[in-house]
Enzyme design. Structure first.
Site, PDB file in Angstrom:
ATOM      1  N   GLU A 157      68.862  47.127  44.515  1.00 11.08           N
ATOM      2  CA  GLU A 157      68.133  48.373  44.268  1.00 11.08           C
ATOM      3  C   GLU A 157      68.979  49.142  43.261  1.00 11.08           C
ATOM      4  OE1 GLU A 157      67.278  52.667  44.934  1.00 11.08           O
ATOM      5  OE2 GLU A 157      68.845  51.750  46.135  1.00 11.08           O
ATOM      6  N   ASP A 208      71.542  48.544  48.995  1.00 15.12           N
ATOM      7  CA  ASP A 208      71.151  49.905  48.675  1.00 15.12           C
ATOM      8  C   ASP A 208      72.096  50.508  47.641  1.00 15.12           C
ATOM      9  OD1 ASP A 208      69.603  52.369  49.302  1.00 15.12           O
ATOM     10  OD2 ASP A 208      71.565  53.086  49.986  1.00 15.12           O
TER      11      ASP A 208
END
EC number: 2.4.1.18
Length: 591
Positions: A334, A291
């Site tokens: 990401e 993330d």
């Protein structure tokens, strides 16, 4: 040996020593707290002294059993006492409680040998990822209480058959690392080695993943390497000093109100790197999606800020080590920046990821479908721009959870127009995603044309499938998925530019796009899109004369269309004459 590797930033297996482990004489408890004046073990309500080693590790061996509750009591240099969860705990109490639980992490006997022997990075295989939140895909009933959740074992019985039937190849689960606040969706972590107890115990999650593998479904976990929650029972100011975060206040906190890992400290590097390896080795996960990678590349995640040198060092060091140890496991970034070589090997100056989320594709295509059809000619390049940079990295095409929360509207509701126009448009958008090179990812609910934004405390609106238009989208998506799985042209050369060609990229007047995808034998599948609000007559230029068949048309009546179909066709002079309904698309294949 493990302690030295941990302190030097070289450990992938720090969890084999730190935490609570069964040994002769009971359980060995060990924690790293070099700034503490004293550390004692709280075990089932009793308090026991721990011994400090010269390196700052505190340990003790004491009789204990699986299921016993424990914490470390840290006495700081200022003589303050704090009750801390074990940073290396394998299991934790259900929030709001926060003590650690002794657990035998090697308790599960795996039955996924066949899957493990053949898994790889899927570069030349189909990869259709179903991103989901474990606690809100389905619930037992509408309630705020924990008894609404299905357990890991129960979800295996519900989710796996659905995923198989729909044609997904992998499940990506939003963070299952322990976290105190449901509203963080798991992205504000307290237990980097502890599977959340909301849905059961670690063995339950292992059985879930084992069952996925036996059904030929891969499992990807979201992982949060940037920051951690500041709740005072966990990592924050763990031993009275800034053990995991920066000593500099200006570098200590994130824009989310959490604390940032300081990767200039070798033990922090070992802690997070070992956690990544832990989920691979102990839970057999097939991939991890990091993330907020932008925040590891640039300070505060912004392109106009300086490079985050320690964050980049963490990525290169960790990804290199994981890739060498687990060459069949996938690492996903990401990353919202245009930083280069994200998916290049570390040895060649890259960051060592296998795939990068193409957030540019996501934003451009979503902005396009928001635009009224009569204005789309001025925005025609939004649907073609992604191919101008696509071969610079290895991309995943995501329509993720981030796009259906915080007032952004659902994928269906983003589409311009009436309900009928939205239904037609969303089918075209999903078809464009599956025709475009790159692996695929969709968040749960996209496939049923969800109208309500995602709510982590409520299950999806499955009742929508009682409405014909939503049910038609559901069936259309299923058919689209299975075409993707059954046509090698759509996956085996995603990252080879010789297997994609625009047939019509500049037809802004008609808002029409057409391209071909080729398999290893040169056979092609054509995709044609009419994003205008008008019926269009269109001539598709093909590479070979002969007989063609339309294998999918979004305007078919069973998909809530008007049945403007093309059926079987014959190409003369390398041309096919097509009739395209407004807001429709067709997939065409040579017989």
């Amino acid at each position: 040996m493990i302690i030295n590797e941990f302190l030097e930033g070289q450990s992938l297996t720090a969890y084999e020593y730190f935490g609570a482990h069964f040994v002769d004489g009971g359980v060995r408890f060990a924690t790293y707290a070099p700034n503490a004046r004293n550390v004692t073990l709280m075990l089932n309500g009793g308090e026991y002294e721990m011994t400090r080693l010269d390196c700052g590790v505190w340990e003790t061996v004491h009789p204990a059993n699986a299921g016993d509750i424990y914490q470390f009591i840290i006495t700081t240099q200022a003589l303050q006492k704090h009750y801390r969860s074990d940073p290396f705990a394998f299991y934790s109490e259900v929030r709001p409680k926060n003590a650690s639980i002794i657990y035998d992490i090697n308790c599960h006997e795996w039955h996924d040998g066949q899957w493990m022997s053949k898994r790889d990075k899927c570069y030349d295989k189909p990869m259709n990822i179903y991103e989901m939140h474990f606690g809100s895909w389905r619930t037992k009933f509408d309630s705020e209480n924990d008894d609404r959740f299905y357990t890991y074992d129960e979800m295996a019985e519900l989710l796996i058959p659905y995923v198989k039937d729909m044609g997904y190849t992998h499940i990506e689960i939003m963070p299952l690392t322990e976290h105190p606040y449901d509203g963080s969706w798991g992205y504000q972590v307290t237990g980097y080695y502890s599977a959340t107890s909301r849905y059961g115990d670690p063995a339950g999650l292992m059985r879930f993943i084992d069952a996925c593998h036996q059904a030929n479904i891969g499992v990807i976990l979201d992982f949060v390497p940037v920051h951690f929650v500041t709740d005072f029972f966990a990592l924050h100011i763990y031993d009275g000093g800034f053990l995991f975060e920066s000593d500099r206040e200006e570098d200590r906190f994130s824009e989310w109100g959490t604390a940032l890992f300081d990767y200039s400290k070798p033990h922090v590097l070992s802690f997070v790197k070992s956690s990544i390896n832990f989920w691979i080795e102990k839970y057999h996960v097939d991939g991890l999606r990091y993330d907020a990678v932008a925040n590891l590349i640039f300070k505060h995640g912004r392109r106009d800020e300086p490079l985050n040198d320690t964050g980049i060092w963490f990525l290169k060091n960790t990804n290199y080590a994981i890739q060498k140890r687990h060459p069949d496991v996938m690492l996903f970034a990401e990353d919202s920046t245009d930083y280069t070589k994200v998916t290049a090997p570390v040895e060649f100056g890259g960051l060592g990821f296998d795939y990068k989320w193409d957030l540019g594709f996501m934003h451009d295509t979503i902005n396009y479908i928001k635009t009224p059809p009569y204005e789309r000619r001025a925005h025609h390049n939004k649907m073609t721009f992604s191919m101008s940079y696509f071969y610079n990295d290895l991309f995943i095409l995501p329509y993720s959870h981030d796009e259906v929360v915080h007032g952004k509207q659902t994928m269906l509701d983003k589409c311009f127009g009436s309900h009928e126009e939205k239904i037609a448009t969303i089918k075209c958008l999903y078809t464009f995603q599956f025709g475009h090179p790159g692996k695929k990812l969709n968040f749960m609910g996209n496939e049923i044309a969800e109208y309500m934004e995602w709510r982590p405390n409520k299950e999806l609106g499955w009742n929508l499938l009682t409405y014909p238009s939503h049910d038609s989208v559901h069936h259309y998506v299923k058919e689209l998925h299975h075409i993707y799985l059954n046509e090698p042209a759509l996956y085996e050369n995603d990252y080879n530019s010789g297997h994609f060609r625009w047939c019509d990229a500049n037809n802004s007047n008609q808002s029409i796009y057409a391209f071909i995808r080729r398999d290893n034998f040169g056979k092609g599948i054509y995709f044609v899109f009419n994003f205008s609000g008008l019926m269009q007559n269109y001539t598709l230029r093909v590479e070979q004369n002969g007989d063609y068949i339309e294998i999918l048309n979004s305007d078919k009546d069973i998909y809530a269309g008007s049945n403007c179909l093309n059926g079987d066709m014959r190409a003369f002079n390398f041309s096919l004459n097509l009739r395209l309904a407004p807001l429709s698309c067709a997939i065409i294949k040579q017989k």
